[in-house]
Design a protein around this motif. Structure first.
Motif, short mmCIF file in Angstrom:
data_model
loop_
_atom_site.label_atom_id
_atom_site.label_comp_id
_atom_site.label_asym_id
_atom_site.label_seq_id
_atom_site.Cartn_x
_atom_site.Cartn_y
_atom_site.Cartn_z
N PRO A 1 0.84 -1.20 0.00
CA PRO A 1 0.00 0.00 0.00
C PRO A 1 0.87 1.24 0.00
CG PRO A 1 0.13 -0.92 2.22
CD PRO A 1 1.05 -1.74 1.36
N GLU A 2 0.72 2.09 -1.01
CA GLU A 2 1.63 3.25 -1.09
C GLU A 2 1.45 4.17 0.11
OE1 GLU A 2 1.69 5.41 -4.78
OE2 GLU A 2 3.29 6.73 -4.06
N ASN A 3 0.22 4.37 0.58
CA ASN A 3 -0.02 5.27 1.71
C ASN A 3 -1.06 4.80 2.73
OD1 ASN A 3 1.70 7.73 1.33
ND2 ASN A 3 0.68 7.72 -0.67
N GLY B 1 1.88 -5.20 4.31
CA GLY B 1 1.41 -4.05 5.07
C GLY B 1 2.55 -3.07 5.30
N HIS B 2 2.28 -1.78 5.10
CA HIS B 2 3.33 -0.76 5.19
C HIS B 2 2.68 0.51 5.73
CE1 HIS B 2 6.80 1.70 3.81
NE2 HIS B 2 5.90 2.57 3.41
N THR B 3 3.04 1.03 6.86
CA THR B 3 4.08 0.64 7.79
C THR B 3 3.61 0.99 9.19
OG1 THR B 3 6.43 0.95 8.39
CG2 THR B 3 5.32 2.84 7.37
N VAL C 1 5.45 1.65 12.39
CA VAL C 1 6.15 2.66 13.21
C VAL C 1 7.17 3.39 12.35
CG1 VAL C 1 7.71 2.98 15.16
CG2 VAL C 1 5.75 1.44 15.38
N TRP C 2 6.93 4.68 12.16
CA TRP C 2 7.74 5.52 11.27
C TRP C 2 7.74 6.92 11.85
CZ3 TRP C 2 6.08 7.19 5.63
CH2 TRP C 2 7.22 7.60 4.90
N HIS C 3 8.76 7.73 11.50
CA HIS C 3 8.77 9.11 12.01
C HIS C 3 8.00 10.05 11.07
CE1 HIS C 3 12.13 8.82 9.22
NE2 HIS C 3 12.08 10.12 9.06
N GLN C 4 7.61 9.56 9.88
CA GLN C 4 6.82 10.40 8.96
C GLN C 4 5.39 9.88 8.86
OE1 GLN C 4 8.63 11.03 5.12
NE2 GLN C 4 10.61 11.48 6.04
N GLN C 5 4.51 10.73 8.32
CA GLN C 5 3.10 10.37 8.14
C GLN C 5 2.52 9.74 9.41
OE1 GLN C 5 3.98 8.80 3.91
NE2 GLN C 5 1.88 9.54 3.70
N THR C 6 2.87 10.36 10.53
CA THR C 6 2.35 9.98 11.85
C THR C 6 1.75 11.26 12.46
OG1 THR C 6 4.14 8.37 12.06
CG2 THR C 6 2.98 8.96 14.09
N VAL D 1 8.95 -1.57 11.52
CA VAL D 1 9.65 -0.31 11.78
C VAL D 1 10.30 0.14 10.47
CG1 VAL D 1 11.52 0.81 13.06
CG2 VAL D 1 10.04 -0.85 14.21
N ASN D 2 10.10 1.41 10.16
CA ASN D 2 10.58 1.97 8.90
C ASN D 2 11.60 3.08 9.18
OD1 ASN D 2 10.39 2.09 6.03
ND2 ASN D 2 8.91 3.78 6.11
N GLU D 3 12.77 2.98 8.56
CA GLU D 3 13.74 4.09 8.52
C GLU D 3 14.22 4.56 9.89
OE1 GLU D 3 11.96 7.14 6.07
OE2 GLU D 3 11.97 5.88 4.28
N ALA D 4 14.57 3.62 10.76
CA ALA D 4 15.03 4.00 12.11
C ALA D 4 16.54 4.23 12.18
CB ALA D 4 14.62 2.93 13.12
N THR E 1 15.65 0.52 -1.91
CA THR E 1 16.21 0.52 -3.27
C THR E 1 15.61 1.62 -4.16
OG1 THR E 1 16.39 -1.90 -2.91
CG2 THR E 1 17.12 -1.08 -5.04
N HIS E 2 15.51 2.83 -3.60
CA HIS E 2 15.26 4.01 -4.43
C HIS E 2 16.65 4.43 -4.92
CE1 HIS E 2 11.13 4.43 -3.10
NE2 HIS E 2 11.51 4.39 -1.84
N VAL E 3 17.00 4.03 -6.14
CA VAL E 3 18.37 4.23 -6.61
C VAL E 3 18.39 5.17 -7.81
CG1 VAL E 3 19.19 2.05 -5.65
CG2 VAL E 3 18.30 2.12 -8.00
N THR F 1 11.99 -3.51 -1.43
CA THR F 1 10.63 -3.11 -1.06
C THR F 1 10.05 -1.92 -1.83
OG1 THR F 1 11.62 -1.82 0.72
CG2 THR F 1 10.74 -4.00 1.29
N GLU F 2 10.90 -1.04 -2.37
CA GLU F 2 10.35 0.20 -2.96
C GLU F 2 11.13 0.60 -4.21
OE1 GLU F 2 9.91 3.28 0.00
OE2 GLU F 2 9.24 1.86 1.53
N LEU F 3 11.35 -0.35 -5.08
CA LEU F 3 12.27 -0.14 -6.19
C LEU F 3 11.82 0.96 -7.16
CD1 LEU F 3 14.75 -1.09 -7.82
CD2 LEU F 3 13.30 -2.89 -8.79
C1 XIL Z 1 5.84 7.90 -0.18
C2 XIL Z 1 4.62 7.83 -1.08
O1 XIL Z 1 4.99 7.23 -2.29
C3 XIL Z 1 4.06 9.22 -1.33
O2 XIL Z 1 2.82 9.15 -2.03
C4 XIL Z 1 3.84 9.94 0.00
O3 XIL Z 1 3.45 11.27 -0.24
C5 XIL Z 1 5.10 9.93 0.84
O4 XIL Z 1 5.54 8.59 1.01
N1 XIL Z 1 9.89 5.59 1.93
C6 XIL Z 1 8.77 4.90 2.31
C7 XIL Z 1 7.48 5.15 1.60
O5 XIL Z 1 8.86 4.02 3.16
O6 XIL Z 1 6.37 5.01 2.45
C8 XIL Z 1 7.43 6.48 0.94
O7 XIL Z 1 6.24 6.59 0.16
C9 XIL Z 1 8.68 6.69 0.09
C10 XIL Z 1 9.92 6.64 0.94
#
Ligand code: XIL
Length: 380
Positions: free
Chosen positions: A83-85, A122-124, A126-131, A175-178, A254-256, A283-285
């Motif tokens: 799920p993107e969001n 399922g994503h995600t 516990v994260w510091h963003q979108q909380t 947990v995401n990006e800790a 893997t956002h490269v 996970t996020e290529l």
């Molecule tokens: C991104 C989404 O793609 C966007 O739509 C949203 O505005 C911000 O988040 N790392 C992650 C993802 O774990 O949840 C993020 O997704 C991209 C970076």
């Protein structure tokens, strides 16, 4: 019966049926089939795709026809979704308490996966963003939550969300990006760390395991292509495992970029991560930074590809294809540990990298030369 006596005829019928089912891709192929013996081929989907083009307001930049095509493409090419969001805290529990949940879009996401027989992530949790801010606030909003308050909120959130989809969502980004990007600190200086302390990670995994003992629990992070951050992650996961924390898979986002990592660098990344002895999920290529007009002197993997009918392709497409080829060669080399490969979006038009062209399909859902490069890497 008929095919028992005439096996060739049976095979022909099966072949024709398969061809009919995948008619639009018969000439180019299907990603999930090409990699069926290796790993899941997944895609992050947004709310528009999960719900369909019936609800105005969720179209993003797509027309109803385009949404229909996007959905068809997701079903044809992919056997796993993320799920993107819509499962992030601020979307699924925007307000405090048991009444503060908004499960509608998340339910639509999970139902999409179930009805299409897809492996559901399922994503995600516990994260510091979108909380939402209230998560970290004290009873008096001028103060911060205490450790116990925040642990209680984390527990309730994880129990409700993981519990609701128990047995359906097979993998959770717990947990995401800790991990800290720079400097000598192991962990990012987030409100989770500040209020709870470093064991916020232990607790999140314990709560998730309690809520669904069969789910695969993943730690997910980005920038693991850089050796400094990768070795921090390895140290973190080793210490969690030594304490018996149920971390079960490593997610590497893997956002490269088109210029890195090389095949060798990705090979090394995966070799290092494998020392943890856990499954690895890409996970996020996406591959960023290809600009049209760029020239490329590298190996010409994309020429004569199906997508171009053997014609010329521009430098941006060639660089993108070359980078995808390098990455997938590395994933295939490490297929014993790489279990999932998820693209972060179905096509360039819906990608979170607005204006970039980082994916395998263009805004019309047509396969790009990078698609052919990925298909070719499936048969070494
Ligand atoms: C991104 C989404 O793609 C966007 O739509 C949203 O505005 C911000 O988040 N790392 C992650 C993802 O774990 O949840 C993020 O997704 C991209 C970076």
């Amino acid at each position: 019966m008929f095919s028992k006596h005439y096996p060739l005829f049976g095979r022909l019928v099966t072949g024709l049926l398969t061809l009919a089912a995948t008619a639009s891709f018969a000439d180019t192929g299907v990603l999930k089939d090409a990699y069926r013996d290796d790993f899941y081929i997944g895609v992050a989907i947004n709310r528009t795709i999960a719900i369909g083009p019936t609800r105005p307001g969720f179209y993003l930049r797509r027309t109803a026809d385009q949404v229909d095509k996007d959905i068809a493409l997701v079903k044809e090419q992919f056997n796993q979704i993320s799920p993107e969001n819509d499962l992030k805290w601020s979307l699924i529990q925007p307000r405090p308490g048991a009444d503060g949940y908004d499960f509608g879009p998340a339910d639509a996401y999970v139902n999409f996966g179930l009805s299409n027989h897809m492996y559901i992530v399922g994503h995600t949790l516990v994260w510091h963003q979108q909380t939402p801010g209230w998560v970290f606030a004290g009873a008096d909003p001028a103060t911060r939550a205490t450790r116990d308050e925040l642990l209680q909120r984390m527990h309730d959130h994880i129990a409700s969300v993981v519990g609701r989809y128990k047995g359906q969502v097979k993998v959770w980004d717990v947990v995401n990006e800790a991990v800290a990007d720079n400097g000598t600190n192991l962990l990012r200086n987030s409100p989770w760390l500040q209020i709870i302390g470093p064991d916020f990670i232990d607790k999140a995994f314990e709560f998730a395991h309690e809520a669904d003992p069969d789910a695969i629990l993943r730690y997910n992070d980005y920038g693991l292509e850089s050796s400094g951050k990768r070795h921090k992650l390895i140290a973190l996961i080793q210490s969690l495992r030594q304490r018996g924390v149920p971390v079960m898979a490593i997610g590497t986002q893997t956002h490269v970029s088109v210029s890195a990592p090389s095949f060798e660098a990705e090979d090394e990344t995966l070799t290092d991560l494998e020392t943890l002895g856990l499954p690895i999920h890409i996970t996020e290529l996406d591959v960023n930074g290809a600009r049209s007009g760029q020239n490329d002197t590298g190996a010409d993997v994309a020429n004569n590809s199906g997508a171009t009918q053997g014609g010329m392709i521009d430098g941006a497409n060639r660089r993108l294809a070359n980078e995808y080829a390098a990455l997938f060669r590395a994933f295939v080399k490490h297929k014993k540990s790489v279990k999932v490969v998820t693209f972060w979006g179905v096509n360039d038009a819906v990608s979170w990298r607005a204006g970039g062209r980082p994916l395998l399909f263009d805004a019309d859902d047509k396969p790009k030369p990078a698609f052919d490069a990925v298909m070719a890497a499936a048969k070494p």
